[in-house]
Scaffold this motif. Sequence first.
Motif, PDB file in Angstrom:
ATOM      1  N   TYR A 116      -1.066 107.313  34.226  1.00 42.79           N
ATOM      2  CA  TYR A 116      -1.830 106.081  34.423  1.00 42.79           C
ATOM      3  C   TYR A 116      -2.451 105.694  33.078  1.00 42.79           C
ATOM      4  O   TYR A 116      -2.754 106.556  32.243  1.00 42.79           O
ATOM      5  CB  TYR A 116      -2.935 106.290  35.461  1.00 42.79           C
ATOM      6  CG  TYR A 116      -2.436 106.831  36.781  1.00 42.79           C
ATOM      7  CD1 TYR A 116      -2.421 108.203  37.024  1.00 42.79           C
ATOM      8  CD2 TYR A 116      -1.959 105.977  37.769  1.00 42.79           C
ATOM      9  CE1 TYR A 116      -1.937 108.711  38.227  1.00 42.79           C
ATOM     10  CE2 TYR A 116      -1.481 106.476  38.969  1.00 42.79           C
ATOM     11  CZ  TYR A 116      -1.476 107.834  39.195  1.00 42.79           C
ATOM     12  OH  TYR A 116      -0.989 108.330  40.390  1.00 42.79           O
ATOM     13  N   TRP A 117      -2.657 104.403  32.885  1.00 43.77           N
ATOM     14  CA  TRP A 117      -3.227 103.905  31.639  1.00 43.77           C
ATOM     15  C   TRP A 117      -4.375 102.948  31.928  1.00 43.77           C
ATOM     16  O   TRP A 117      -4.268 102.088  32.813  1.00 43.77           O
ATOM     17  CB  TRP A 117      -2.158 103.184  30.817  1.00 43.77           C
ATOM     18  CG  TRP A 117      -1.098 104.082  30.273  1.00 43.77           C
ATOM     19  CD1 TRP A 117       0.098 104.412  30.854  1.00 43.77           C
ATOM     20  CD2 TRP A 117      -1.131 104.759  29.003  1.00 43.77           C
ATOM     21  NE1 TRP A 117       0.796 105.260  30.039  1.00 43.77           N
ATOM     22  CE2 TRP A 117       0.079 105.486  28.901  1.00 43.77           C
ATOM     23  CE3 TRP A 117      -2.053 104.822  27.965  1.00 43.77           C
ATOM     24  CZ2 TRP A 117       0.382 106.262  27.774  1.00 43.77           C
ATOM     25  CZ3 TRP A 117      -1.756 105.597  26.856  1.00 43.77           C
ATOM     26  CH2 TRP A 117      -0.545 106.302  26.770  1.00 43.77           C
ATOM     27  N   TYR A 118      -5.447 103.084  31.133  1.00 41.58           N
ATOM     28  CA  TYR A 118      -6.622 102.235  31.272  1.00 41.58           C
ATOM     29  C   TYR A 118      -6.934 101.582  29.934  1.00 41.58           C
ATOM     30  O   TYR A 118      -6.807 102.211  28.879  1.00 41.58           O
ATOM     31  CB  TYR A 118      -7.833 103.057  31.730  1.00 41.58           C
ATOM     32  CG  TYR A 118      -7.603 103.769  33.034  1.00 41.58           C
ATOM     33  CD1 TYR A 118      -7.020 105.034  33.046  1.00 41.58           C
ATOM     34  CD2 TYR A 118      -7.922 103.182  34.247  1.00 41.58           C
ATOM     35  CE1 TYR A 118      -6.764 105.694  34.233  1.00 41.58           C
ATOM     36  CE2 TYR A 118      -7.670 103.832  35.444  1.00 41.58           C
ATOM     37  CZ  TYR A 118      -7.088 105.085  35.428  1.00 41.58           C
ATOM     38  OH  TYR A 118      -6.824 105.737  36.608  1.00 41.58           O
ATOM     39  N   PRO A 155     -13.683 100.366  32.005  1.00 43.63           N
ATOM     40  CA  PRO A 155     -12.218 100.516  31.952  1.00 43.63           C
ATOM     41  C   PRO A 155     -11.530  99.657  33.014  1.00 43.63           C
ATOM     42  O   PRO A 155     -12.081  99.394  34.090  1.00 43.63           O
ATOM     43  CB  PRO A 155     -12.011 102.008  32.245  1.00 43.63           C
ATOM     44  CG  PRO A 155     -13.302 102.648  31.860  1.00 43.63           C
ATOM     45  CD  PRO A 155     -14.357 101.644  32.213  1.00 43.63           C
ATOM     46  N   VAL A 156     -10.298  99.265  32.671  1.00 42.10           N
ATOM     47  CA  VAL A 156      -9.447  98.492  33.570  1.00 42.10           C
ATOM     48  C   VAL A 156      -8.097  99.180  33.657  1.00 42.10           C
ATOM     49  O   VAL A 156      -7.506  99.535  32.623  1.00 42.10           O
ATOM     50  CB  VAL A 156      -9.273  97.046  33.059  1.00 42.10           C
ATOM     51  CG1 VAL A 156      -8.232  96.299  33.903  1.00 42.10           C
ATOM     52  CG2 VAL A 156     -10.592  96.304  33.051  1.00 42.10           C
ATOM     53  N   SER A 184       3.764  97.515  29.517  1.00 38.13           N
ATOM     54  CA  SER A 184       4.760  98.282  30.239  1.00 38.13           C
ATOM     55  C   SER A 184       4.563  99.763  29.953  1.00 38.13           C
ATOM     56  O   SER A 184       3.919 100.138  28.971  1.00 38.13           O
ATOM     57  CB  SER A 184       6.172  97.850  29.847  1.00 38.13           C
ATOM     58  OG  SER A 184       6.399  98.095  28.476  1.00 38.13           O
ATOM     59  N   GLY A 185       5.114 100.603  30.827  1.00 37.35           N
ATOM     60  CA  GLY A 185       4.929 102.035  30.667  1.00 37.35           C
ATOM     61  C   GLY A 185       6.176 102.813  31.002  1.00 37.35           C
ATOM     62  O   GLY A 185       7.076 102.322  31.696  1.00 37.35           O
ATOM     63  N   GLN A 231       4.100 100.826  36.701  1.00 38.72           N
ATOM     64  CA  GLN A 231       3.734  99.719  37.575  1.00 38.72           C
ATOM     65  C   GLN A 231       2.500  98.989  37.053  1.00 38.72           C
ATOM     66  O   GLN A 231       1.528  99.624  36.627  1.00 38.72           O
ATOM     67  CB  GLN A 231       3.467 100.231  38.994  1.00 38.72           C
ATOM     68  CG  GLN A 231       4.633 100.989  39.608  1.00 38.72           C
ATOM     69  CD  GLN A 231       5.859 100.113  39.739  1.00 38.72           C
ATOM     70  OE1 GLN A 231       5.840  99.063  40.369  1.00 38.72           O
ATOM     71  NE2 GLN A 231       6.976 100.551  39.107  1.00 38.72           N
ATOM     72  N   ARG A 232       2.569  97.667  37.103  1.00 38.65           N
ATOM     73  CA  ARG A 232       1.438  96.869  36.651  1.00 38.65           C
ATOM     74  C   ARG A 232       0.637  96.373  37.842  1.00 38.65           C
ATOM     75  O   ARG A 232       1.189  95.766  38.752  1.00 38.65           O
ATOM     76  CB  ARG A 232       1.919  95.660  35.841  1.00 38.65           C
ATOM     77  CG  ARG A 232       2.189  95.941  34.392  1.00 38.65           C
ATOM     78  CD  ARG A 232       2.689  94.690  33.669  1.00 38.65           C
ATOM     79  NE  ARG A 232       3.980  94.232  34.163  1.00 38.65           N
ATOM     80  CZ  ARG A 232       4.149  93.188  34.970  1.00 38.65           C
ATOM     81  NH1 ARG A 232       3.101  92.477  35.370  1.00 38.65           N
ATOM     82  NH2 ARG A 232       5.358  92.844  35.355  1.00 38.65           N
ATOM     83  N   PRO A 233      -0.689  96.586  37.813  1.00 39.08           N
ATOM     84  CA  PRO A 233      -1.527  96.010  38.886  1.00 39.08           C
ATOM     85  C   PRO A 233      -1.501  94.484  38.811  1.00 39.08           C
ATOM     86  O   PRO A 233      -1.167  93.903  37.781  1.00 39.08           O
ATOM     87  CB  PRO A 233      -2.927  96.543  38.552  1.00 39.08           C
ATOM     88  CG  PRO A 233      -2.700  97.723  37.665  1.00 39.08           C
ATOM     89  CD  PRO A 233      -1.463  97.401  36.888  1.00 39.08           C
ATOM     90  N   SER A 234      -1.875  93.887  39.897  1.00 32.04           N
ATOM     91  CA  SER A 234      -1.972  92.439  39.938  1.00 32.04           C
ATOM     92  C   SER A 234      -2.921  91.944  38.858  1.00 32.04           C
ATOM     93  O   SER A 234      -4.006  92.502  38.666  1.00 32.04           O
ATOM     94  CB  SER A 234      -2.488  91.998  41.320  1.00 32.04           C
ATOM     95  OG  SER A 234      -2.737  90.620  41.350  1.00 32.04           O
ATOM     96  N   GLY A 235      -2.493  90.924  38.123  1.00 37.60           N
ATOM     97  CA  GLY A 235      -3.329  90.337  37.098  1.00 37.60           C
ATOM     98  C   GLY A 235      -3.134  90.901  35.703  1.00 37.60           C
ATOM     99  O   GLY A 235      -3.660  90.342  34.733  1.00 37.60           O
TER     100      GLY A 235
END
Lengths: 121, 106
Positions: free
Chosen positions: B33-35, B43-44, B62-63, B52-56
Amino acid sequence: EVQLLESGGGLVQPGGSLRLACAASGFTFSSYAMNWVRQAPGKGLEWVATISASGATRYNADSVKGRVTISRDNTKNTVHLHMNSLRAEDTALYYCAKDHAEGGGSSLDFWGQGTLVTVSS
Amino acid sequence: SYELTQPPSVSVSPGQTASITCSGDKLGDKYAYWYQQRPGQSPVLVIYQDNQRPSGIPERFSGSNSGNTASLTISGTEATDEADYYCQAWDSGTYVFGPGTKVTVL
């Protein structure tokens, strides 16, 4: 909209105790694990504790084991962090963070603004 | 105990690609996971479950995760991407964060 509002931070003497609170809204609180993560001034993120959605399972970081207790009240949508035997190295901004999973171990998908704990004489 | 390592800093020119690595023993067997943490902000989450990208979260984030290394890539970097980036994994009942990488957009 998910909101997490922390409170309870402040100045405490070494050896003292503090109880942090996090009020949650905007999601089904009883369906997700909740976490506390701290950040010392100018330092990185450090996970502190996790409680599962039901409250049945709890995890603590080794650095705080025996000194902190995480709890939750699913009727009031709140999670608490009880800290005792506080040390100078516990000085940090304490964030409440929602987990993406019921049991924990997933991503921390929403974070509060944090509450500052300062341990000093 | 499980550890994650990241480079302390990465510099990138606007519009170019920034890549941040996160290394840990058999990290590819876990989710990464990345913040993102901008100065003075909370942090976001920008990447979950490796890629996977969260909404917004913009598509330029990318990861990937394989072997011992997870990576966060920011394509077409913008000035607003200047921040600290932390990787995170879950190991034996513990959330583990990397030390963070400061991304500077020159």
